[in-house]
Scaffold this active site. Structure first.
Site, PDB file in Angstrom:
ATOM      1  N   GLY A   1       0.851  -1.395   0.018  1.00  0.00           N
ATOM      2  CA  GLY A   1      -0.012  -0.062  -0.063  1.00  0.00           C
ATOM      3  C   GLY A   1       0.744   1.226   0.095  1.00  0.00           C
ATOM      4  O   GLY A   1       0.814   1.940   0.973  1.00  0.00           O
ATOM      5  N   TYR A   2       1.327   1.520  -0.988  1.00  0.00           N
ATOM      6  CA  TYR A   2       2.277   2.720  -1.214  1.00  0.00           C
ATOM      7  C   TYR A   2       1.532   3.967  -2.136  1.00  0.00           C
ATOM      8  O   TYR A   2       1.086   4.870  -1.580  1.00  0.00           O
ATOM      9  CB  TYR A   2       3.601   2.480  -2.195  1.00  0.00           C
ATOM     10  CG  TYR A   2       4.745   1.866  -1.232  1.00  0.00           C
ATOM     11  CD1 TYR A   2       4.536   1.159  -0.128  1.00  0.00           C
ATOM     12  CD2 TYR A   2       6.053   2.231  -1.533  1.00  0.00           C
ATOM     13  CE1 TYR A   2       5.473   0.572   0.807  1.00  0.00           C
ATOM     14  CE2 TYR A   2       6.939   1.486  -1.081  1.00  0.00           C
ATOM     15  CZ  TYR A   2       6.866   0.735  -0.103  1.00  0.00           C
ATOM     16  OH  TYR A   2       8.009   0.324   0.775  1.00  0.00           O
TER      17      TYR A   2
ATOM     18  N   GLU B   1      13.084  -5.011  -4.033  1.00  0.00           N
ATOM     19  CA  GLU B   1      12.227  -5.132  -5.443  1.00  0.00           C
ATOM     20  C   GLU B   1      13.142  -5.437  -6.591  1.00  0.00           C
ATOM     21  O   GLU B   1      12.796  -6.223  -7.633  1.00  0.00           O
ATOM     22  CB  GLU B   1      11.169  -4.109  -5.502  1.00  0.00           C
ATOM     23  CG  GLU B   1      10.010  -4.319  -6.475  1.00  0.00           C
ATOM     24  CD  GLU B   1       9.305  -3.120  -6.465  1.00  0.00           C
ATOM     25  OE1 GLU B   1       9.517  -2.043  -5.856  1.00  0.00           O
ATOM     26  OE2 GLU B   1       8.223  -3.118  -7.306  1.00  0.00           O
TER      27      GLU B   1
ATOM     28  N   ASN C   1       9.931   4.904 -16.428  1.00  0.00           N
ATOM     29  CA  ASN C   1      11.164   5.234 -17.128  1.00  0.00           C
ATOM     30  C   ASN C   1      11.791   6.737 -16.848  1.00  0.00           C
ATOM     31  O   ASN C   1      12.951   6.847 -16.746  1.00  0.00           O
ATOM     32  CB  ASN C   1      10.817   5.347 -18.747  1.00  0.00           C
ATOM     33  CG  ASN C   1      10.925   3.588 -19.481  1.00  0.00           C
ATOM     34  OD1 ASN C   1      11.339   2.825 -18.680  1.00  0.00           O
ATOM     35  ND2 ASN C   1      10.797   3.727 -20.751  1.00  0.00           N
ATOM     36  N   GLU C   2      10.993   7.642 -16.993  1.00  0.00           N
ATOM     37  CA  GLU C   2      11.265   9.113 -16.633  1.00  0.00           C
ATOM     38  C   GLU C   2      11.865   8.957 -15.258  1.00  0.00           C
ATOM     39  O   GLU C   2      12.920   9.977 -14.992  1.00  0.00           O
ATOM     40  CB  GLU C   2      10.110   9.806 -16.590  1.00  0.00           C
ATOM     41  CG  GLU C   2       9.461  10.096 -18.080  1.00  0.00           C
ATOM     42  CD  GLU C   2       8.438   8.926 -18.585  1.00  0.00           C
ATOM     43  OE1 GLU C   2       8.540   8.037 -17.806  1.00  0.00           O
ATOM     44  OE2 GLU C   2       8.148   8.699 -19.770  1.00  0.00           O
TER      45      GLU C   2
HETATM   46  C1  LIG Z   1       0.905  -3.134 -13.080  1.00  0.00           C
HETATM   47  C2  LIG Z   1       1.275  -2.313 -11.829  1.00  0.00           C
HETATM   48  C3  LIG Z   1       1.262  -2.553 -10.580  1.00  0.00           C
HETATM   49  C4  LIG Z   1       1.303  -1.739  -9.448  1.00  0.00           C
HETATM   50  N1  LIG Z   1       1.182  -2.276  -7.930  1.00  0.00           N
HETATM   51  C5  LIG Z   1       1.491  -1.598  -7.009  1.00  0.00           C
HETATM   52  C6  LIG Z   1       1.249  -2.006  -5.850  1.00  0.00           C
HETATM   53  O1  LIG Z   1       1.080  -3.245  -5.707  1.00  0.00           O
HETATM   54  N2  LIG Z   1       1.102  -0.971  -4.664  1.00  0.00           N
HETATM   55  C7  LIG Z   1       1.676   0.187  -5.015  1.00  0.00           C
HETATM   56  O2  LIG Z   1       1.651   0.918  -4.226  1.00  0.00           O
HETATM   57  N3  LIG Z   1       1.630   0.707  -6.278  1.00  0.00           N
HETATM   58  C8  LIG Z   1       1.693  -0.158  -7.360  1.00  0.00           C
HETATM   59  N4  LIG Z   1       1.602   0.393  -8.709  1.00  0.00           N
HETATM   60  C9  LIG Z   1       1.682   1.913  -8.875  1.00  0.00           C
HETATM   61  C10 LIG Z   1       3.054   2.223  -9.353  1.00  0.00           C
HETATM   62  O3  LIG Z   1       4.153   2.373  -8.548  1.00  0.00           O
HETATM   63  C11 LIG Z   1       3.003   3.697  -9.869  1.00  0.00           C
HETATM   64  O4  LIG Z   1       2.066   3.432 -11.192  1.00  0.00           O
HETATM   65  C12 LIG Z   1       4.130   4.537 -10.259  1.00  0.00           C
HETATM   66  O5  LIG Z   1       4.740   4.730  -8.967  1.00  0.00           O
HETATM   67  C13 LIG Z   1       3.718   5.623 -11.079  1.00  0.00           C
HETATM   68  O6  LIG Z   1       2.952   6.552 -10.341  1.00  0.00           O
HETATM   69  P1  LIG Z   1       1.551   7.048 -11.005  1.00  0.00           P
HETATM   70  O7  LIG Z   1       0.931   5.904 -11.356  1.00  0.00           O
HETATM   71  O8  LIG Z   1       1.102   7.996 -10.078  1.00  0.00           O
HETATM   72  O9  LIG Z   1       2.096   7.999 -12.256  1.00  0.00           O
HETATM   73  P2  LIG Z   1       2.694   9.505 -12.080  1.00  0.00           P
HETATM   74  O10 LIG Z   1       3.566   9.505 -10.874  1.00  0.00           O
HETATM   75  O11 LIG Z   1       1.526  10.450 -11.799  1.00  0.00           O
HETATM   76  O12 LIG Z   1       3.474   9.807 -13.530  1.00  0.00           O
HETATM   77  C14 LIG Z   1       2.653   9.891 -14.533  1.00  0.00           C
HETATM   78  C15 LIG Z   1       3.794  10.106 -15.766  1.00  0.00           C
HETATM   79  O13 LIG Z   1       4.509  11.280 -15.394  1.00  0.00           O
HETATM   80  C16 LIG Z   1       6.010  10.885 -15.241  1.00  0.00           C
HETATM   81  N5  LIG Z   1       6.763  11.744 -14.188  1.00  0.00           N
HETATM   82  C17 LIG Z   1       6.270  11.650 -12.959  1.00  0.00           C
HETATM   83  N6  LIG Z   1       7.369  12.610 -12.193  1.00  0.00           N
HETATM   84  C18 LIG Z   1       8.074  13.098 -13.086  1.00  0.00           C
HETATM   85  C19 LIG Z   1       9.330  13.727 -12.963  1.00  0.00           C
HETATM   86  N7  LIG Z   1       9.577  14.274 -11.585  1.00  0.00           N
HETATM   87  N8  LIG Z   1      10.048  13.666 -14.070  1.00  0.00           N
HETATM   88  C20 LIG Z   1       9.748  13.287 -15.277  1.00  0.00           C
HETATM   89  N9  LIG Z   1       8.558  12.694 -15.499  1.00  0.00           N
HETATM   90  C21 LIG Z   1       7.577  12.384 -14.343  1.00  0.00           C
HETATM   91  C22 LIG Z   1       5.804   9.483 -14.981  1.00  0.00           C
HETATM   92  O14 LIG Z   1       7.023   8.851 -15.607  1.00  0.00           O
HETATM   93  C23 LIG Z   1       4.736   9.165 -15.770  1.00  0.00           C
HETATM   94  O15 LIG Z   1       5.065   8.879 -16.834  1.00  0.00           O
HETATM   95  C24 LIG Z   1       1.577  -0.533  -9.827  1.00  0.00           C
HETATM   96  C25 LIG Z   1       1.574  -0.011 -11.090  1.00  0.00           C
HETATM   97  C26 LIG Z   1       1.231  -0.907 -12.156  1.00  0.00           C
HETATM   98  C27 LIG Z   1       1.281  -0.355 -13.427  1.00  0.00           C
END
Ligand SMILES: Cc1cc2nc3c(=O)[nH]c(=O)nc-3n(C[C@H](O)[C@H](O)[C@H](O)COP(=O)(O)OP(=O)(O)OC[C@H]3O[C@@H](n4cnc5c(N)ncnc54)[C@H](O)[C@@H]3O)c2cc1C
Length: 386
Positions: free
Chosen positions: A132-133, A249, A366-367
């Site tokens: 739950g992050y 991880e 990636n970013e």
């Molecule tokens: C299949 C899958 C399983 C997952 N399982 C879990 C889980 O079990 N528990 C959990 O806690 N989370 C889980 N996640 C969540 C995952 O950790 C997040 O999706 C990830 O950290 C990205 O956060 P976000 O989706 O909020 O996107 P955002 O952080 O909002 O990012 C959106 C876009 O903006 C870009 N971006 C954001 N910040 C920057 C920056 N500073 N500079 C340049 N670009 C930037 C990102 O690269 C992305 O392209 C899962 C995600 C997926 C896809």
């Protein structure tokens, strides 16, 4: 146990190879290749039974120290185990979040009581965990967590929302990053709590993915409770623990993952040869590149394993995530027009194509990997932060 004294790595490999060949049979024969990202719904109960079978043979959590109930296996043996596991086509683990993430975290940061209470149940697959992050406002920017927890008597009371919580719908417990110091900001004042899922204050809502399956969820905490003792590390110091978990991880499982990739690429290459798609220059070229890059990735992963050098883990994540996403794209090229139809359901290649879009997001997008490499390895100017 996995680490019989005096066993050489070659003997260890032979023992694991034989054990898997013998045991992935009978009731477990149908599990070869089952599960994994995009396919977690496959044979779920049977995979739990398989993992309990592994545990009974002392083959779960082989990398945990023996004094914590693990196999005490060396890094080399863990790599061998993961390689043989993938090579045998053994099913993806349903308990990996507990075994690979929370277990090592408790071993490093947990109290003796927490280790005694939780580690055996993880190893023996009696309790499943979820992570739950992420929240709607905290993904890449995890320090923006707004879920709160406050101490009320001898319990934490938790309120807020998590999202993308993989396997929350089957988990018994969740490790939750929550803000426990009112008015605190960013990475200060956070705590790492262990929260039972089966209680009135927890609601799990599945998210339907592009693949049509639901393996991650929204999780709502509305006055959910957990014992005061279920905080890992000091209250308010949860950021350090949360970062510790993320480091686990990217461990040795990566090398097993690459054997899985090799199998996928071999199957796709065979399909391209059988269907004549490999006669098309763009397909042949893409496949050749994929084989070469797989070797580069393996060499890099081996180097990253023994290295604490900043940037190696990030480069490894970029390499495998982009490679796997491209594999999905190559699969669609190989399939041609047939790849556009779901008849009647998505096939393995369509599912691979759709799910691998997520590979470059989870575990650090990636970013974000590129930002870390740019700032911490190349010394480029830091981006503006709040
Ligand atoms: C299949 C899958 C399983 C997952 N399982 C879990 C889980 O079990 N528990 C959990 O806690 N989370 C889980 N996640 C969540 C995952 O950790 C997040 O999706 C990830 O950290 C990205 O956060 P976000 O989706 O909020 O996107 P955002 O952080 O909002 O990012 C959106 C876009 O903006 C870009 N971006 C954001 N910040 C920057 C920056 N500073 N500079 C340049 N670009 C930037 C990102 O690269 C992305 O392209 C899962 C995600 C997926 C896809």
């Amino acid at each position: 146990m996995a680490t019989a004294s005096g066993e050489t790595d070659a003997e260890f490999r032979a023992r694991i190879h034989d054990w898997l060949a013998t045991n992935l049979s009978g009731e477990f024969a149908g599990l070869r290749g089952a599960g994994g990202p995009g396919r977690e719904h496959e044979f779920f109960d049977e995979r739990v039974a398989w993992e309990r079978h592994l545990a009974a043979a002392g083959l779960n959590c082989i990398g945990w120290p023996a004094e914590n109930g693990g196999g005490g296996a060396s890094i080399a043996q863990q790599v061998i185990f993961h390689e043989e596991y993938a090579r045998a086509g053994a099913p993806a683990k349903v308990s990996h979040l507990g075994q690979e993430l929370l277990g090592p975290t408790l071993i490093s940061f947990g109290s003796d009581e927490q280790k005694t209470r939780f580690l055996p149940a993880i190893r023996d697959v009696r309790e499943l965990w979820c992570q739950g992050y992420s929240e709607p406002g905290a993904g890449s920017d995890l320090a923006n967590v707004s879920t709160t927890a406050r101490l009320e008597g001898d319990e934490w009371v938790i309120s807020g929302q998590k999202v993308w919580t993989s396997l929350a719908h089957v988990a018994d417990w969740c490790f939750v990053v929550a803000r426990t110091e009112p008015g605190s900001a960013r990475h200060k004042g956070l705590s790492y709590l262990l929260v039972p899922m089966d209680q009135p204050g927890v609601e799990v809502r599945p998210i339907v993915q592009l693949t049509g399956t639901s393996e991650f969820n929204e999780v709502f905490f509305d006055g959910a409770r957990t014992a005061a003792a279920n905080v890992v590390g000091e209250p308010g110091q949860g950021w350090r623990v949360a970062m510790g978990t993320l480091a686990f991880e990217r461990g040795v499982a990566t090398l097993g993952q690459q054997i899985g990739f090799r199998r996928e690429l071999q199957t796709l290459t065979d399909l391209a040869l059988d269907t004549g798609a490999a006669d098309r220059p763009e397909v042949a070229d893409a496949l050749r590149r994929a084989w070469t890059e797989l070797d580069v990735m393996r060499a890099h992963a081996l180097r990253a394993l023994g290295s604490a050098e900043t940037g190696t883990a990030e480069v490894a994540k970029l390499l495998w995530a982009n490679w796997h996403r491209r594999l999905g794209e190559i699969a669609m090229t190989v399939r041609g027009a047939a790849g556009l139809l779901a008849d009647p359901e998505l096939d393995e290649w369509q599912r691979l194509y759709l799910f691998t879009r997520a590979d470059t997001i989870y575990g650090g997008s990636n970013e974000i990997q590129r930002n870390i490499i740019a700032e911490r390895v190349l010394g480029l100017p830091r981006e503006a932060r709040p």
